[in-house]
Design a protein around this motif. Structure first.
Motif, PDB file in Angstrom:
ATOM      1  N   ASP A  78      -9.557  28.429  16.721  1.00 31.51           N
ATOM      2  CA  ASP A  78     -10.665  27.586  16.255  1.00 31.51           C
ATOM      3  C   ASP A  78     -10.520  26.172  16.835  1.00 31.51           C
ATOM      4  O   ASP A  78     -10.292  25.197  16.120  1.00 31.51           O
ATOM      5  N   ARG A  79     -10.657  26.069  18.142  1.00 30.00           N
ATOM      6  CA  ARG A  79     -10.392  24.817  18.834  1.00 30.00           C
ATOM      7  C   ARG A  79     -11.430  23.729  18.549  1.00 30.00           C
ATOM      8  O   ARG A  79     -11.242  22.573  18.948  1.00 30.00           O
ATOM      9  N   HIS A  80     -12.511  24.086  17.882  1.00 26.21           N
ATOM     10  CA  HIS A  80     -13.461  23.057  17.480  1.00 26.21           C
ATOM     11  C   HIS A  80     -12.923  22.232  16.311  1.00 26.21           C
ATOM     12  O   HIS A  80     -13.501  21.204  15.947  1.00 26.21           O
ATOM     13  N   VAL A  81     -11.812  22.681  15.729  1.00 28.88           N
ATOM     14  CA  VAL A  81     -11.176  21.960  14.630  1.00 28.88           C
ATOM     15  C   VAL A  81      -9.955  21.215  15.179  1.00 28.88           C
ATOM     16  O   VAL A  81      -9.100  21.808  15.845  1.00 28.88           O
ATOM     17  N   VAL A  82      -9.869  19.935  14.909  1.00 27.16           N
ATOM     18  CA  VAL A  82      -8.718  19.118  15.296  1.00 27.16           C
ATOM     19  C   VAL A  82      -7.837  18.927  14.074  1.00 27.16           C
ATOM     20  O   VAL A  82      -8.326  18.577  12.989  1.00 27.16           O
ATOM     21  N   GLN A  83      -6.566  19.195  14.254  1.00 27.69           N
ATOM     22  CA  GLN A  83      -5.605  19.061  13.156  1.00 27.69           C
ATOM     23  C   GLN A  83      -4.683  17.884  13.449  1.00 27.69           C
ATOM     24  O   GLN A  83      -3.896  17.914  14.391  1.00 27.69           O
ATOM     25  N   LEU A  84      -4.799  16.827  12.641  1.00 29.43           N
ATOM     26  CA  LEU A  84      -3.922  15.672  12.796  1.00 29.43           C
ATOM     27  C   LEU A  84      -2.513  16.055  12.340  1.00 29.43           C
ATOM     28  O   LEU A  84      -2.318  16.502  11.216  1.00 29.43           O
ATOM     29  N   GLN A  85      -1.541  15.871  13.226  1.00 37.90           N
ATOM     30  CA  GLN A  85      -0.171  16.271  12.940  1.00 37.90           C
ATOM     31  C   GLN A  85       0.665  15.140  12.358  1.00 37.90           C
ATOM     32  O   GLN A  85       1.538  15.373  11.531  1.00 37.90           O
ATOM     33  N   ILE A  86       0.405  13.941  12.801  1.00 36.92           N
ATOM     34  CA  ILE A  86       1.215  12.800  12.368  1.00 36.92           C
ATOM     35  C   ILE A  86       0.411  11.527  12.549  1.00 36.92           C
ATOM     36  O   ILE A  86      -0.408  11.420  13.466  1.00 36.92           O
ATOM     37  N   ALA A  87       0.620  10.553  11.659  1.00 39.58           N
ATOM     38  CA  ALA A  87       0.006   9.236  11.787  1.00 39.58           C
ATOM     39  C   ALA A  87       0.889   8.247  11.047  1.00 39.58           C
ATOM     40  O   ALA A  87       1.308   8.502   9.914  1.00 39.58           O
ATOM     41  N   PHE A  88       1.174   7.114  11.703  1.00 43.99           N
ATOM     42  CA  PHE A  88       2.106   6.159  11.103  1.00 43.99           C
ATOM     43  C   PHE A  88       1.856   4.768  11.655  1.00 43.99           C
ATOM     44  O   PHE A  88       1.633   4.579  12.854  1.00 43.99           O
ATOM     45  N   LEU A  89       1.893   3.774  10.758  1.00 41.07           N
ATOM     46  CA  LEU A  89       1.872   2.367  11.129  1.00 41.07           C
ATOM     47  C   LEU A  89       3.100   1.699  10.527  1.00 41.07           C
ATOM     48  O   LEU A  89       3.461   1.971   9.368  1.00 41.07           O
ATOM     49  N   SER A  90       3.750   0.834  11.282  1.00 43.01           N
ATOM     50  CA  SER A  90       4.877   0.091  10.748  1.00 43.01           C
ATOM     51  C   SER A  90       4.425  -0.759   9.563  1.00 43.01           C
ATOM     52  O   SER A  90       3.280  -1.227   9.522  1.00 43.01           O
ATOM     53  N   LYS A  91       5.298  -0.976   8.615  1.00 41.41           N
ATOM     54  CA  LYS A  91       4.923  -1.633   7.357  1.00 41.41           C
ATOM     55  C   LYS A  91       4.217  -2.974   7.530  1.00 41.41           C
ATOM     56  O   LYS A  91       3.225  -3.242   6.828  1.00 41.41           O
ATOM     57  N   PRO A  92       4.661  -3.862   8.415  1.00 47.77           N
ATOM     58  CA  PRO A  92       3.975  -5.167   8.517  1.00 47.77           C
ATOM     59  C   PRO A  92       2.535  -5.074   9.002  1.00 47.77           C
ATOM     60  O   PRO A  92       1.789  -6.056   8.910  1.00 47.77           O
ATOM     61  N   TYR A  93       2.130  -3.913   9.503  1.00 47.73           N
ATOM     62  CA  TYR A  93       0.810  -3.775  10.120  1.00 47.73           C
ATOM     63  C   TYR A  93      -0.128  -2.859   9.345  1.00 47.73           C
ATOM     64  O   TYR A  93      -1.180  -2.475   9.853  1.00 47.73           O
ATOM     65  N   ARG A  94       0.245  -2.510   8.135  1.00 50.37           N
ATOM     66  CA  ARG A  94      -0.573  -1.581   7.353  1.00 50.37           C
ATOM     67  C   ARG A  94      -1.680  -2.338   6.615  1.00 50.37           C
ATOM     68  O   ARG A  94      -1.602  -2.578   5.409  1.00 50.37           O
ATOM     69  N   HIS A  95      -2.687  -2.731   7.359  1.00 54.95           N
ATOM     70  CA  HIS A  95      -3.846  -3.380   6.741  1.00 54.95           C
ATOM     71  C   HIS A  95      -5.105  -2.620   7.151  1.00 54.95           C
ATOM     72  O   HIS A  95      -5.115  -1.893   8.155  1.00 54.95           O
ATOM     73  N   THR A  96      -6.142  -2.773   6.378  1.00 58.54           N
ATOM     74  CA  THR A  96      -7.361  -1.975   6.538  1.00 58.54           C
ATOM     75  C   THR A  96      -7.978  -2.114   7.923  1.00 58.54           C
ATOM     76  O   THR A  96      -8.437  -1.143   8.520  1.00 58.54           O
ATOM     77  N   ARG A  97      -7.946  -3.332   8.456  1.00 59.30           N
ATOM     78  CA  ARG A  97      -8.614  -3.579   9.736  1.00 59.30           C
ATOM     79  C   ARG A  97      -7.993  -2.743  10.853  1.00 59.30           C
ATOM     80  O   ARG A  97      -8.704  -2.124  11.661  1.00 59.30           O
ATOM     81  N   LEU A  98      -6.670  -2.706  10.909  1.00 58.83           N
ATOM     82  CA  LEU A  98      -6.006  -1.949  11.960  1.00 58.83           C
ATOM     83  C   LEU A  98      -6.165  -0.447  11.739  1.00 58.83           C
ATOM     84  O   LEU A  98      -6.315   0.328  12.690  1.00 58.83           O
ATOM     85  N   PHE A  99      -6.147  -0.021  10.476  1.00 56.01           N
ATOM     86  CA  PHE A  99      -6.369   1.390  10.173  1.00 56.01           C
ATOM     87  C   PHE A  99      -7.752   1.839  10.657  1.00 56.01           C
ATOM     88  O   PHE A  99      -7.900   2.905  11.270  1.00 56.01           O
ATOM     89  N   LEU A 100      -8.765   1.024  10.413  1.00 51.89           N
ATOM     90  CA  LEU A 100     -10.111   1.345  10.875  1.00 51.89           C
ATOM     91  C   LEU A 100     -10.189   1.387  12.396  1.00 51.89           C
ATOM     92  O   LEU A 100     -10.892   2.226  12.964  1.00 51.89           O
ATOM     93  N   ARG A 101      -9.473   0.470  13.062  1.00 46.72           N
ATOM     94  CA  ARG A 101      -9.440   0.509  14.525  1.00 46.72           C
ATOM     95  C   ARG A 101      -8.879   1.838  15.019  1.00 46.72           C
ATOM     96  O   ARG A 101      -9.328   2.396  16.018  1.00 46.72           O
ATOM     97  N   GLY A 102      -7.870   2.347  14.307  1.00 48.21           N
ATOM     98  CA  GLY A 102      -7.305   3.640  14.679  1.00 48.21           C
ATOM     99  C   GLY A 102      -8.310   4.768  14.509  1.00 48.21           C
ATOM    100  O   GLY A 102      -8.422   5.649  15.371  1.00 48.21           O
ATOM    101  N   LEU A 103      -9.048   4.745  13.410  1.00 44.97           N
ATOM    102  CA  LEU A 103     -10.083   5.758  13.199  1.00 44.97           C
ATOM    103  C   LEU A 103     -11.162   5.678  14.280  1.00 44.97           C
ATOM    104  O   LEU A 103     -11.646   6.704  14.771  1.00 44.97           O
ATOM    105  N   GLN A 104     -11.536   4.455  14.643  1.00 48.09           N
ATOM    106  CA  GLN A 104     -12.548   4.285  15.684  1.00 48.09           C
ATOM    107  C   GLN A 104     -12.055   4.805  17.033  1.00 48.09           C
ATOM    108  O   GLN A 104     -12.809   5.447  17.779  1.00 48.09           O
ATOM    109  N   ALA A 105     -10.774   4.543  17.343  1.00 48.30           N
ATOM    110  CA  ALA A 105     -10.210   5.026  18.610  1.00 48.30           C
ATOM    111  C   ALA A 105     -10.184   6.552  18.640  1.00 48.30           C
ATOM    112  O   ALA A 105     -10.501   7.173  19.669  1.00 48.30           O
ATOM    113  N   LEU A 106      -9.837   7.152  17.507  1.00 47.62           N
ATOM    114  CA  LEU A 106      -9.809   8.612  17.438  1.00 47.62           C
ATOM    115  C   LEU A 106     -11.208   9.188  17.588  1.00 47.62           C
ATOM    116  O   LEU A 106     -11.424  10.149  18.348  1.00 47.62           O
TER     117      LEU A 106
END
Length: 352
Positions: A78-106
């Motif tokens: 079922d290659r039309h389905v993407v399965q995220l295996q891992i996602a991680f941000l270092s603690k000093p950078y865990r803010h909403t803005r950067l998380f959203l940038r990651g979603l946008q890049a994906l």
């Protein structure tokens, strides 16, 4: 400072991706034994361009995520389905803005793929903050004792990320600035550490991948990652730390012939510790550890490249050549020695 997301399309970026996640393994909090968890981390490497790094403006990794096409339930057809295996941000950078940038890049990446993707699935450990965050844009599909499963359509992800202004870069917190320093290595005694905890496994694999190109120029990074995914399940490791607790070497081995033969898969020391005395002391410590694990050991076997004159001279001092084989198109010699004879040569009883 600013951050950017980059596809790991080269070996250098893939190395940085693996090194970053292994260096932060304990903070990943994956609810599986390390050999299983390593499969989640490494599997995007085998897919080619399916892992990403978040880099600061100095090129240092501060985050990473990776995915594969298909799910186990669909036999990965079922290659039309993407399965995220891992996602991680270092603690000093865990803010909403950067998380959203990651979603946008994906989302941008998935929309530009040559093959159709319609759905994403992922999971998180039992973490209240993460669950509240993912509940904002994804649907829960499963709640277990160790993890919560989620799904969302790519169409929904596009709509969600479009609600936020898309900046060309994300400003990082000032606390992310740190002064550089030059590490000075004082060569001294090495201390054996048994590898039986997930933290030690992560340290071993990180060190192995960092030095894998020293075994053979034909041993590609892809090969090294694949070797780890297979060998971790049946191998044992003895690590060697310096006085500061930094890993400086290891011996990877497994039992064969119903426990009568121990086969050394690989071993390496950091360049500063590659003296004869460190090699012999480490090998002696290893034989002591093997005796504690397995009583009836008769033989030790290992391979060496047929064109490596120095190692052949070194190993011929305590083992004999019994056979010739081939690996990656290169001739290798198989050496063997009686376990008791090796211990006697190394004076291993004196190191107990």
């Amino acid at each position: 400072m600013y951050a950017s997301f980059s596809v790991c399309a080269t070996e250098a970026y893939q190395r940085k991706y693996m090194d970053f996640l292994l260096a932060n393994y304990e903070d990943l909090r994956l609810p599986y034994p390390f050999p299983v968890a390593f499969g989640f981390i490494a599997s995007p490497i085998f897919m080619g361009r399916e892992c990403f790094l978040c880099l600061d403006d100095e090129g240092e990794a501060i985050g990473a995520f990776g995915y594969i096409h298909g799910t186990g339930e669909g036999n990965y057809e079922d290659r039309h389905v993407v399965q995220l295996q891992i996602a991680f941000l270092s603690k000093p950078y865990r803010h909403t803005r950067l998380f959203l940038r990651g979603l946008q890049a994906l989302a941008k990446h998935l929309n530009e793929l040559n093959e159709m993707v319609t759905e994403l699935v992922f999971w998180t450990g039992i973490d209240d903050y993460a669950i509240r965050l993912f509940d904002k844009f994804a649907e829960r599909t499963r709640v277990g004792e160790l993890a919560v499963g989620y799904r969302l359509t790519l169409r929904h992800l596009n709509a969600y990320t479009a609600r936020f202004k898309r900046d060309s870069a994300s400003i990082l917190p000032k606390s992310s600035v740190c002064s550089s320093f030059k590490e000075e290595i004082a060569v001294g005694r090495l201390f054996p550490v048994t590898c039986n905890q997930d933290r030690e496994y992560a340290r071993f694999v990180r060190y192995f991948l960092a030095h894998s190109d020293e075994f053979d120029e034909r041993f590609l990074f892809f090969d090294a990652v694949a070797h780890m995914t297979v060998s971790l399940r049946e191998s044992r490791m003895l690590l060697f730390d310096d006085g500061n607790g930094k890993l400086q070497g290891y011996i990877q081995y497994r039992m064969e012939a119903e426990g009568e033969t121990v086969f050394i898969e690989s071993a390496i020391l950091s360049p500063a510790y590659r003296s004869g005395i460190q090699f012999y002391k480490g090998l002696a410590e290893w034989t002591n550890r093997v005796m504690e694990e397995q009583v009836e050991i008769h033989r030790v076997r290992f391979h060496v490249r047929a064109d490596h004159a120095y190692l052949i001279r070194l190993y011929s001092k305590f083992a004999r050549k019994i056979e010739e084989t081939e690996s990656r198109g290169r001739a290798e010699l198989i050496f063997e020695t009686a376990f008791d004879e090796l211990r006697s040569y190394l004076r291993a009883d004196d190191t107990k």
